[in-house]
Design a protein around this motif. Sequence first.
Motif, PDB file in Angstrom:
ATOM      1  N   ASN A 171      55.396  11.915  18.545  1.00 41.19           N
ATOM      2  CA  ASN A 171      55.247  10.914  17.496  1.00 41.19           C
ATOM      3  C   ASN A 171      55.332   9.526  18.122  1.00 41.19           C
ATOM      4  OD1 ASN A 171      54.929   9.799  15.009  1.00 41.19           O
ATOM      5  ND2 ASN A 171      57.051  10.054  14.397  1.00 41.19           N
ATOM      6  N   CYS A 172      54.286   9.156  18.844  1.00 39.60           N
ATOM      7  CA  CYS A 172      54.321   7.923  19.625  1.00 39.60           C
ATOM      8  C   CYS A 172      53.083   7.074  19.376  1.00 39.60           C
ATOM      9  CB  CYS A 172      54.365   8.250  21.114  1.00 39.60           C
ATOM     10  SG  CYS A 172      55.741   9.286  21.591  1.00 39.60           S
ATOM     11  N   LEU A 173      53.273   5.786  19.380  1.00 36.67           N
ATOM     12  CA  LEU A 173      52.158   4.861  19.361  1.00 36.67           C
ATOM     13  C   LEU A 173      51.782   4.596  20.808  1.00 36.67           C
ATOM     14  CD1 LEU A 173      50.258   2.920  17.861  1.00 36.67           C
ATOM     15  CD2 LEU A 173      52.031   1.180  18.117  1.00 36.67           C
ATOM     16  N   GLU A 174      50.497   4.708  21.117  1.00 34.37           N
ATOM     17  CA  GLU A 174      50.017   4.462  22.471  1.00 34.37           C
ATOM     18  C   GLU A 174      49.007   3.325  22.440  1.00 34.37           C
ATOM     19  OE1 GLU A 174      50.371   8.895  24.352  1.00 34.37           O
ATOM     20  OE2 GLU A 174      48.535   8.422  23.289  1.00 34.37           O
ATOM     21  N   ILE A 175      48.987   2.540  23.492  1.00 36.72           N
ATOM     22  CA  ILE A 175      48.096   1.387  23.601  1.00 36.72           C
ATOM     23  C   ILE A 175      47.434   1.392  24.963  1.00 36.72           C
ATOM     24  CG2 ILE A 175      49.933  -0.147  24.431  1.00 36.72           C
ATOM     25  CD1 ILE A 175      48.567  -2.379  22.725  1.00 36.72           C
ATOM     26  N   ALA A 176      46.220   0.884  25.024  1.00 37.96           N
ATOM     27  CA  ALA A 176      45.510   0.808  26.294  1.00 37.96           C
ATOM     28  C   ALA A 176      44.568  -0.389  26.283  1.00 37.96           C
ATOM     29  CB  ALA A 176      44.708   2.079  26.532  1.00 37.96           C
ATOM     30  N   ALA A 177      44.442  -1.011  27.437  1.00 42.65           N
ATOM     31  CA  ALA A 177      43.423  -2.040  27.621  1.00 42.65           C
ATOM     32  C   ALA A 177      42.166  -1.327  28.108  1.00 42.65           C
ATOM     33  CB  ALA A 177      43.884  -3.063  28.646  1.00 42.65           C
ATOM     34  N   TYR A 178      41.029  -1.745  27.616  1.00 45.26           N
ATOM     35  CA  TYR A 178      39.770  -1.190  28.101  1.00 45.26           C
ATOM     36  C   TYR A 178      38.785  -2.338  28.254  1.00 45.26           C
ATOM     37  CZ  TYR A 178      37.835  -1.371  23.376  1.00 45.26           C
ATOM     38  OH  TYR A 178      37.372  -1.790  22.165  1.00 45.26           O
ATOM     39  N   HIS A 179      37.571  -2.054  28.618  1.00 46.55           N
ATOM     40  CA  HIS A 179      36.562  -3.042  28.997  1.00 46.55           C
ATOM     41  C   HIS A 179      36.711  -4.411  28.333  1.00 46.55           C
ATOM     42  CE1 HIS A 179      34.522   0.089  31.152  1.00 46.55           C
ATOM     43  NE2 HIS A 179      34.522   0.835  30.057  1.00 46.55           N
ATOM     44  N   SER A 180      36.598  -4.455  27.032  1.00 42.16           N
ATOM     45  CA  SER A 180      36.589  -5.752  26.360  1.00 42.16           C
ATOM     46  C   SER A 180      37.638  -5.865  25.273  1.00 42.16           C
ATOM     47  CB  SER A 180      35.204  -6.000  25.757  1.00 42.16           C
ATOM     48  OG  SER A 180      34.912  -4.989  24.816  1.00 42.16           O
ATOM     49  N   GLY A 181      38.645  -5.018  25.297  1.00 41.31           N
ATOM     50  CA  GLY A 181      39.601  -5.106  24.215  1.00 41.31           C
ATOM     51  C   GLY A 181      40.814  -4.224  24.393  1.00 41.31           C
ATOM     52  N   ILE A 182      41.357  -3.826  23.258  1.00 43.92           N
ATOM     53  CA  ILE A 182      42.592  -3.060  23.197  1.00 43.92           C
ATOM     54  C   ILE A 182      42.357  -1.861  22.286  1.00 43.92           C
ATOM     55  CG2 ILE A 182      44.992  -3.140  22.401  1.00 43.92           C
ATOM     56  CD1 ILE A 182      44.893  -6.152  23.055  1.00 43.92           C
ATOM     57  N   ALA A 183      42.929  -0.725  22.666  1.00 39.85           N
ATOM     58  CA  ALA A 183      42.810   0.485  21.857  1.00 39.85           C
ATOM     59  C   ALA A 183      44.208   0.972  21.500  1.00 39.85           C
ATOM     60  CB  ALA A 183      42.055   1.556  22.618  1.00 39.85           C
ATOM     61  N   LEU A 184      44.356   1.463  20.283  1.00 40.24           N
ATOM     62  CA  LEU A 184      45.617   2.036  19.797  1.00 40.24           C
ATOM     63  C   LEU A 184      45.349   3.454  19.317  1.00 40.24           C
ATOM     64  CD1 LEU A 184      46.812  -0.870  17.489  1.00 40.24           C
ATOM     65  CD2 LEU A 184      47.675  -0.343  19.761  1.00 40.24           C
ATOM     66  N   ARG A 185      46.318   4.325  19.523  1.00 40.78           N
ATOM     67  CA  ARG A 185      46.220   5.667  18.970  1.00 40.78           C
ATOM     68  C   ARG A 185      47.616   6.208  18.714  1.00 40.78           C
ATOM     69  NH1 ARG A 185      44.335   9.526  24.042  1.00 40.78           N
ATOM     70  NH2 ARG A 185      46.330   9.479  25.146  1.00 40.78           N
ATOM     71  N   GLU A 186      47.692   7.202  17.860  1.00 39.81           N
ATOM     72  CA  GLU A 186      48.947   7.877  17.548  1.00 39.81           C
ATOM     73  C   GLU A 186      48.905   9.198  18.304  1.00 39.81           C
ATOM     74  OE1 GLU A 186      52.092   9.828  16.142  1.00 39.81           O
ATOM     75  OE2 GLU A 186      50.223  10.610  15.411  1.00 39.81           O
ATOM     76  N   SER A 187      49.949   9.515  19.051  1.00 42.03           N
ATOM     77  CA  SER A 187      49.903  10.652  19.972  1.00 42.03           C
ATOM     78  C   SER A 187      49.654  12.001  19.304  1.00 42.03           C
ATOM     79  CB  SER A 187      51.174  10.714  20.809  1.00 42.03           C
ATOM     80  OG  SER A 187      52.303  10.834  19.980  1.00 42.03           O
ATOM     81  N   GLU A 188      49.997  12.144  18.037  1.00 37.68           N
ATOM     82  CA  GLU A 188      49.731  13.412  17.349  1.00 37.68           C
ATOM     83  C   GLU A 188      48.252  13.607  17.048  1.00 37.68           C
ATOM     84  OE1 GLU A 188      52.377  13.401  13.959  1.00 37.68           O
ATOM     85  OE2 GLU A 188      53.787  14.661  15.063  1.00 37.68           O
ATOM     86  N   GLU A 189      47.480  12.515  17.009  1.00 38.31           N
ATOM     87  CA  GLU A 189      46.044  12.584  16.765  1.00 38.31           C
ATOM     88  C   GLU A 189      45.324  11.704  17.783  1.00 38.31           C
ATOM     89  OE1 GLU A 189      44.600  12.595  12.680  1.00 38.31           O
ATOM     90  OE2 GLU A 189      46.691  12.389  12.052  1.00 38.31           O
ATOM     91  N   PRO A 190      45.312  12.092  19.059  1.00 37.38           N
ATOM     92  CA  PRO A 190      44.759  11.230  20.104  1.00 37.38           C
ATOM     93  C   PRO A 190      43.261  10.977  19.989  1.00 37.38           C
ATOM     94  CG  PRO A 190      45.286  13.382  20.992  1.00 37.38           C
ATOM     95  CD  PRO A 190      45.832  13.341  19.599  1.00 37.38           C
ATOM     96  N   GLU A 191      42.557  11.786  19.202  1.00 36.66           N
ATOM     97  CA  GLU A 191      41.124  11.567  19.030  1.00 36.66           C
ATOM     98  C   GLU A 191      40.828  10.430  18.060  1.00 36.66           C
ATOM     99  OE1 GLU A 191      42.499  14.383  15.932  1.00 36.66           O
ATOM    100  OE2 GLU A 191      42.810  14.298  18.082  1.00 36.66           O
ATOM    101  N   VAL A 192      41.834   9.989  17.296  1.00 38.32           N
ATOM    102  CA  VAL A 192      41.658   8.876  16.357  1.00 38.32           C
ATOM    103  C   VAL A 192      42.132   7.606  17.055  1.00 38.32           C
ATOM    104  CG1 VAL A 192      42.317   7.911  14.126  1.00 38.32           C
ATOM    105  CG2 VAL A 192      42.042  10.394  14.379  1.00 38.32           C
ATOM    106  N   VAL A 193      41.177   6.727  17.350  1.00 40.87           N
ATOM    107  CA  VAL A 193      41.466   5.515  18.121  1.00 40.87           C
ATOM    108  C   VAL A 193      41.041   4.294  17.316  1.00 40.87           C
ATOM    109  CG1 VAL A 193      40.931   4.257  20.249  1.00 40.87           C
ATOM    110  CG2 VAL A 193      41.167   6.742  20.303  1.00 40.87           C
ATOM    111  N   ILE A 194      41.906   3.294  17.282  1.00 40.79           N
ATOM    112  CA  ILE A 194      41.574   2.005  16.682  1.00 40.79           C
ATOM    113  C   ILE A 194      41.310   1.048  17.831  1.00 40.79           C
ATOM    114  CG2 ILE A 194      42.407   0.073  15.296  1.00 40.79           C
ATOM    115  CD1 ILE A 194      44.261   2.116  13.888  1.00 40.79           C
ATOM    116  N   ALA A 195      40.115   0.511  17.887  1.00 40.63           N
ATOM    117  CA  ALA A 195      39.743  -0.404  18.959  1.00 40.63           C
ATOM    118  C   ALA A 195      39.515  -1.793  18.378  1.00 40.63           C
ATOM    119  CB  ALA A 195      38.486   0.086  19.659  1.00 40.63           C
TER     120      ALA A 195
END
Length: 70
Positions: free
Chosen positions: A24-48
Amino acid sequence: MKAWKNVHIQWRKSSYSTDADGTNCLEIAAYHSGIALRESEEPEVVIAMTQEQMRGFLANIYAGGIDGSI
Protein backbone atom coordinates in the motif's frame (compact mmCIF):
# COMPACT_ATOMS: atom_id res chain seq x y z
CA MET A 1 -2.80 5.88 -23.13
CA LYS A 2 0.87 5.24 -22.50
CA ALA A 3 2.06 1.63 -22.23
CA TRP A 4 3.96 1.94 -18.95
CA LYS A 5 5.07 -1.69 -19.00
CA ASN A 6 7.37 -0.85 -21.91
CA VAL A 7 8.90 2.24 -20.28
CA HIS A 8 11.92 1.75 -18.05
CA ILE A 9 11.78 4.25 -15.21
CA GLN A 10 13.00 4.07 -11.63
CA TRP A 11 10.07 4.09 -9.20
CA ARG A 12 10.60 5.44 -5.67
CA LYS A 13 8.33 4.70 -2.72
CA SER A 14 7.14 7.38 -0.35
CA SER A 15 8.79 7.40 3.06
CA TYR A 16 5.25 7.65 4.47
CA SER A 17 4.37 4.23 3.04
CA THR A 18 4.44 2.15 6.20
CA ASP A 19 2.21 -0.77 5.25
CA ALA A 20 3.73 -3.92 6.80
CA ASP A 21 3.62 -5.95 3.60
CA GLY A 22 4.74 -3.05 1.38
CA THR A 23 1.77 -3.23 -0.97
CA ASN A 24 0.00 0.00 0.00
CA CYS A 25 2.52 2.56 -1.21
CA LEU A 26 2.56 5.67 -3.31
CA GLU A 27 5.36 5.53 -5.86
CA ILE A 28 6.79 8.39 -7.91
CA ALA A 29 9.17 8.52 -10.84
CA ALA A 30 10.72 11.12 -13.09
CA TYR A 31 10.53 10.30 -16.78
CA HIS A 32 11.32 12.04 -20.07
CA SER A 33 9.28 15.20 -19.68
CA GLY A 34 7.48 14.89 -16.40
CA ILE A 35 6.51 12.99 -13.30
CA ALA A 36 4.55 9.76 -12.90
CA LEU A 37 2.63 8.55 -9.84
CA ARG A 38 1.22 5.12 -9.14
CA GLU A 39 -0.22 3.15 -6.24
CA SER A 40 1.73 -0.06 -5.64
CA GLU A 41 -1.37 -2.27 -5.45
CA GLU A 42 -2.28 -1.24 -9.02
CA PRO A 43 1.05 -0.51 -10.75
CA GLU A 44 -0.55 -0.53 -14.20
CA VAL A 45 -2.56 2.60 -13.30
CA VAL A 46 -0.23 5.57 -13.73
CA ILE A 47 -0.94 9.28 -13.41
CA ALA A 48 1.49 11.27 -15.54
CA MET A 49 1.93 15.03 -15.42
CA THR A 50 4.42 17.75 -16.20
CA GLN A 51 6.51 19.27 -13.43
CA GLU A 52 4.37 22.42 -13.62
CA GLN A 53 1.18 20.38 -13.22
CA MET A 54 2.71 18.56 -10.23
CA ARG A 55 3.59 21.87 -8.55
CA GLY A 56 0.00 23.06 -9.05
CA PHE A 57 -1.39 19.76 -7.74
CA LEU A 58 0.76 19.92 -4.59
CA ALA A 59 -0.04 23.62 -4.06
CA ASN A 60 -3.74 22.74 -4.22
CA ILE A 61 -3.28 19.99 -1.62
CA TYR A 62 -1.31 22.25 0.73
CA ALA A 63 -3.98 24.96 0.37
CA GLY A 64 -6.69 22.51 1.43
CA GLY A 65 -8.20 22.30 -2.06
CA ILE A 66 -8.46 18.50 -2.01
CA ASP A 67 -10.62 17.12 0.76
CA GLY A 68 -10.58 13.40 -0.01
CA SER A 69 -14.04 13.31 -1.53
CA ILE A 70 -12.79 12.35 -4.99
